[in-house]
Design a protein around this motif. Structure first.
Motif, PDB file in Angstrom:
ATOM      1  N   HIS A 172      -6.988   2.702  -6.566  1.00  0.00           N
ATOM      2  CA  HIS A 172      -7.933   1.439  -6.655  1.00  0.00           C
ATOM      3  C   HIS A 172      -7.686   0.372  -7.831  1.00  0.00           C
ATOM      4  O   HIS A 172      -7.833  -0.697  -7.748  1.00  0.00           O
ATOM      5  N   TYR A 203      -2.479  -7.481   1.304  1.00  0.00           N
ATOM      6  CA  TYR A 203      -2.100  -6.535   2.205  1.00  0.00           C
ATOM      7  C   TYR A 203      -2.089  -6.651   3.631  1.00  0.00           C
ATOM      8  O   TYR A 203      -3.069  -6.449   4.313  1.00  0.00           O
ATOM      9  N   ASN A 228     -11.518  -1.010  -0.905  1.00  0.00           N
ATOM     10  CA  ASN A 228     -10.735  -0.111  -0.167  1.00  0.00           C
ATOM     11  C   ASN A 228     -11.454   0.937   0.780  1.00  0.00           C
ATOM     12  O   ASN A 228     -11.102   1.130   2.113  1.00  0.00           O
ATOM     13  N   ALA A 259     -12.342  -2.993  -6.577  1.00  0.00           N
ATOM     14  CA  ALA A 259     -11.294  -2.615  -5.539  1.00  0.00           C
ATOM     15  C   ALA A 259     -11.694  -1.252  -4.693  1.00  0.00           C
ATOM     16  O   ALA A 259     -11.460  -1.256  -3.460  1.00  0.00           O
ATOM     17  N   TYR A 274      -7.888  -9.607  -0.564  1.00  0.00           N
ATOM     18  CA  TYR A 274      -7.203  -8.278   0.027  1.00  0.00           C
ATOM     19  C   TYR A 274      -6.197  -8.475   0.874  1.00  0.00           C
ATOM     20  O   TYR A 274      -5.064  -7.847   0.802  1.00  0.00           O
ATOM     21  N   GLU A 298      -3.406  -6.114  -7.600  1.00  0.00           N
ATOM     22  CA  GLU A 298      -2.785  -6.697  -6.569  1.00  0.00           C
ATOM     23  C   GLU A 298      -3.654  -8.152  -6.492  1.00  0.00           C
ATOM     24  O   GLU A 298      -3.151  -9.034  -6.197  1.00  0.00           O
ATOM     25  N   LEU A 309       0.620  -1.296  -0.056  1.00  0.00           N
ATOM     26  CA  LEU A 309       0.004  -0.079  -0.039  1.00  0.00           C
ATOM     27  C   LEU A 309       0.873   1.365   0.004  1.00  0.00           C
ATOM     28  O   LEU A 309       0.580   2.178  -0.751  1.00  0.00           O
ATOM     29  N   THR A 344      -4.827  -1.759  -6.267  1.00  0.00           N
ATOM     30  CA  THR A 344      -5.429  -2.752  -5.257  1.00  0.00           C
ATOM     31  C   THR A 344      -6.208  -3.884  -6.405  1.00  0.00           C
ATOM     32  O   THR A 344      -5.762  -5.104  -6.018  1.00  0.00           O
TER      33      THR A 344
END
Length: 927
Positions: free
Chosen positions: A732, A793, A759, A755, A789, A738, A721, A735
């Motif tokens: 976004h 992260y 978020n 995403a 996610y 990823e 991040l 994300t």
């Protein structure tokens, strides 16, 4: 009506009171930590009972925890009863504490019910010739009534002596147990005899007699004239065991072993100190007020309490202050005024307050001023009371001319309660209030934003245990309420002087609290207090509004509302009031048989926005109703209202910003509320188009880009991040890349949308269920998306877990700068409340840090603006993460760049702060 003998033994069925109180005020009261509705209701009934039937013989009896002898007798006894709700269970201990502090004997005996304790005590008293008054709503207690024992239902005020029982039930008290045995009781799961209800039981008992007599005279039952009498004898025979079991279960014991006797049950002197503490903790303001004024009939003579009602762990105990209002001075001549002026000049800090004829800072006229230099030394200077002739009060212009050097001296420190208002009022008289060093409202707010109200009267009660003279006491209420200039000086002067005195006392107490909290003191001294003059200037500047544009929009919305109404009538096949929840319930859930999503506390189907949004996915009428509600709110709140709010002197609209309202530190605004103008729909954007720049100027809007996500990256320290923000990627899209495992260039708009939902959803504690609803995907798919996610992260997951743990341990979380955000329900026994507090724990540091950053930015920007030509740039509004300015067109580019730089330098995070700017002829163009 039965007469109540003097000084009876009053036996109160506390358990009956408890449930009735809990359901009488469903979810309506809380002290910020636990619900308080049941405590309030029970205590209210007790107070009423003691006032109506004064007696020194009294006891409050409750059911004890655990099983009773009836459970051993019949394992299914009360098996149908649900467990005590968590919201009620947590109120038991504080309720018991209040009852004991009131000086009332409290009895709870294991193995028996409250009824049995009351039965035993009433039987003992009756045998001793002591009159008994039992306060209950339980019909079972009617079996205890005799010449010495009377019942009262305090909810209905019905009193039952022997004749009263006969009138109500049709049978005397000695047959009540038989009556209950025949009927049974579904609530307590007492079986009774199937097919026997109220009327049948009464007919059997009146026609033949009690249970033993009935079984001796079974052949006589068929001759009775009630419906089903021919088959009743067989039912009684078939259910004889149940009938006699029910008789035993319904019989109140009269031989419970007790330490107390009717002679020893005496009301003692209430513990004034403990009541002050408890009423303060429970936020029973009016009762606390009564105690402090010495007007409470249940309280003992006032003594100096040893414990305060403080609600924050960071606030030391406060003793009750004794204020002598007779020491206050009313200043009516120049000599006295000059003496006070000399005292003020010598004072390192003094409390200052204004009295005016309006709460609107743009029109308020100064009626008087008050000051306090030491605790107990305060004065009021009347300046424009209507009833005083000129010789009897000092000239306002002269007084302000004398005060102006002190008020404008930045080295002469002032303390006040909401000094922003006083600063704005003084500005109307060409006085710029400087030296704003302390503000008690803000001090209390910084110490604990959710610890209670932050108005002066509430703070005085909470921290000083002092009840201030209320404005309504001297001015009256409602339409006939006087303005301050109309109030008699004998009342006005002590009220005004007390404001200054109490403010100084509060400052001394709260400042001591803050000295031991370095980070909180920094929030107070470096952010909140310096912001006061900034907000005052911003409010007084106001914003230019195109009233013609809004009027045209209002007319268009009115036409659309009519269209929606007609379409709604067609869908419902009848006319109805679209704004009536009751009529909507009938249409949606009775006539159209739509599924009930949620119920109100009273059990009716809910028609709130959340319910309509869910129904709107499948049904046209709820979708139409949502549009209707949204437009109706826009019309009433903005397009109709804003033109009427234009100040005739300035030609602008002036909002009021509030620093001490939200839990997280964000500013809020009222009259008008500028924080809630929608931006995602066309009608909301059109309202913003009405916020215009004057000729030769542009509206400049500068807002932080994705500030809460950037704060999340900083707080969590998640490498992926941090890297995304440091490299300036579309967060976004990054994300989505990823999670899906593709290059960012391959991310589709739909993947980016998902995403983005994740978020922002994580910031607000969204569950997989919530995400599935928002994206319109199956719950399992949403859960899988969230799982991926957190795989990508892991720092975010760790941050969330650590934050929940810290919140539970300390009862609060902190922003990056140390603002403390208390979470009173983080250890709630109610699972839903606890989960909500956990979600807030995760979001609050981000939202609170964002609030701190925008406030720090405002301070930087305002300081720079004060060094510019005031005609070139003006700060107009603060809305969430955005600042809105009015900028001279010729300097737009230079000023825009400077403000962006200042805002981006407001805080140093592990990711860059980005401030995006836009400009135009109106707010919509600039955003």
């Amino acid at each position: 009506m039965a007469l109540i003998p003097d000084n009876p033994l009053i036996l109160i069925d506390g358990s009956s009171y408890l449930y009735r109180a809990f359901h009488a005020y469903p979810g309506t009261m809380s002290n910020g930590e636990i619900p308080t509705n049941a405590v309030y209701g029970v205590v209210n009934m007790l107070r009423s009972m003691m006032r109506q039937y004064p007696s020194d013989r009294i006891a409050v009896v409750f059911d004890a925890k655990g099983k009773t002898f009836r459970d051993d007798m019949y394992p299914d006894y009360k098996a149908n009863r649900p467990p005590m709700p968590d919201d009620l269970r947590c109120q038991i201990e504080p309720l018991y504490n209040v009852i004991k502090a009131l000086g009332l004997p409290l009895i709870s005996i294991e193995g028996v019910e409250a009824d049995d304790v009351i039965g035993t005590l009433s039987d003992q008293a009756a045998k001793a010739g002591i009159p008994v008054l039992i306060s209950t709503g339980d019909k079972d207690m009617a079996q205890l009534v005799n010449e010495h024992v009377t019942l009262i239902n305090t909810m209905t005020n019905v009193i039952l002596d022997r004749e009263g029982v006969i009138d109500k039930f049709g049978i005397p008290p000695e047959l009540i147990i038989d009556y209950l045995a025949l009927m049974g009781d579904k609530v307590d799961n007492i079986p009774g005899v199937p097919g026997v209800g109220d009327k049948t039981a009464t007919a059997l008992l009146q026609g033949i007699g009690g249970l033993d007599t009935l079984y001796q005279q079974l052949d006589d039952i068929a001759a009775l004239s009630f419906r089903g009498s021919k088959t009743m004898a067989k039912k009684l025979v078939d259910n004889k065991d149940n009938a006699y079991l029910s008789y035993e279960l319904a019989t109140i014991k009269l031989d419970v072993e007790l330490d107390e006797t009717p002679e020893t049950l005496r009301k003692s002197t209430p513990n004034h100190d403990e009541l002050v503490k408890l009423y303060g903790q429970l936020v029973f303001k009016s009762w606390l007020n009564e105690l402090l004024e010495g007007n409470d009939a249940t309280a003992a003579p006032a003594r100096s309490p040893s414990i305060s009602a403080t609600q924050s762990q960071s606030q030391p105990e406060a003793a009750k202050v004794e204020i002598d209002r007779s020491r206050y001075e009313t200043v009516l001549d120049k000599d006295t005024f000059n003496q006070w002026l000399e005292k003020l000049e010598k004072s390192s800090v003094f409390a200052f307050d204004t009295e005016t004829d309006s709460l609107d800072y743009m029109v308020a006229n100064l009626v008087g001023v008050s000051f306090a230099i030491e605790e107990g030394q305060a004065a009021y200077v009347p300046l424009s009371h209507d009833y005083l002739d000129a010789p009897e009060q000092l000239d306002r212009s002269w007084v302000l001319q004398q005060l102006k050097p002190i008020l404008q001296d930045s080295e002469q420190f002032k303390v006040g309660q909401n000094l922003k208002y006083d600063a704005s009022v003084l500005a109307r008289y060409d006085i710029e209030l400087k030296g704003i060093k302390y503000d008690t409202m803000l001090a209390s707010y910084v110490l604990n934003s959710v610890g209670g109200k932050h108005d002066m009267d509430s703070l005085a009660l909470r921290f000083l245990q002092h009840s201030c003279i209320s404005f309504e006491q001297i001015a009256g209420k409602g339409k006939k309420q006087l303005t301050f200039n109309q109030i008699d000086l004998e009342q006005a002067s002590p009220y005004a002087a007390e404001d200054a005195d109490v403010t100084l006392r509060l400052h001394n107490h709260l400042n001591q609290c803050l000295q031991g909290e370095k980070k909180l003191n920094s929030i107070y001294q470096d952010i909140e207090v310096p912001l006061v003059p900034v907000l005052s200037r911003m409010e007084r500047t106001g914003v230019l509004i195109d009233d013609m544009l809004l009027s045209a929009q209002s007319q268009e919305i009115a036409i659309r509302l009519d269209e929606l109404e007609q379409k709604a009538f067609e869908l419902a096949e009848q006319e109805f009031n679209l704004s009536s929840p009751k009529q909507l319930q009938a249409i949606l859930f009775e006539k159209m048989a739509l599924p009930v999503i949620k119920k109100t506390p009273s059990g009716a189907p809910s028609t709130n926005e959340e319910v309509l949004q869910e129904l709107a996915l499948d049904y046209p009428l709820p979708k139409l109703l949502l549009e209707y509600r949204g437009l109706a709110k826009l019309k009433s709140t903005y397009t109709d209202k804003l033109p009427k709010m234009i100040n005739p002197e300035t030609g602008r609209v002036h909002t009021s910003y509030h620093q001490a309202v939200t839990a997280t530190g964000r500013l809020s605004s009222t009259d008008p509320n500028l924080q809630n103008i929608p931006i995602r729909n066309e009608q909301g954007r059109r309202i913003r188009q009405a916020f215009i720049a004057p000729h030769g100027y542009k509206v400049l809007a500068v807002d932080y880009s994705q500030i809460e996500l950037r704060i999340m990256a900083h707080l969590s320290g998640d490498k992926a991040l941090l890297e995304a923000f440091q490299q300036g990627k579309d967060i976004h899209a990054a994300t989505a890349a990823e999670i899906i495992g593709v290059d960012i260039s391959e991310v589709t708009s739909e993947q980016r949308r998902r995403a983005k939902a994740v978020n922002f959803g994580l910031i607000y504690g969204m569950s997989a269920f919530g995400l599935s609803k928002q994206l319109g995907i199956p719950r399992g798919e949403a859960q899988g998306y969230m799982d991926k996610y957190f795989e990508r992260y892991p720092g975010v997951m760790q941050y969330m877990e650590d934050t929940r743990s810290l919140a539970s341990e300390h009862g609060y979380v902190e922003t990056i700068f140390g603002r403390r955000l208390h979470l009173p329900e983080i250890k709630s026994r109610n699972g839903m409340r606890r989960k909500a507090a956990e979600r807030a724990a995760i979001n609050a540091p981000m939202q609170g840090t964002a609030a701190d950053i925008i406030k720090k930015a405002m301070l930087l920007v305002d300081d720079w603006i004060q060094q510019q030509d005031q005609d070139d740039v003006r700060l107009l509004m603060q809305v969430h993460d955005e600042l809105v300015f009015e900028v001279k067109e010729s300097r737009l580019q230079e000023i825009e760049s400077q403000i962006q730089n200042l805002m981006e330098s407001a805080a140093q995070l592990d990711v860059p702060l980005v401030a995006e700017a836009g400009s135009g002829n109106n707010w919509d163009e600039a955003h």
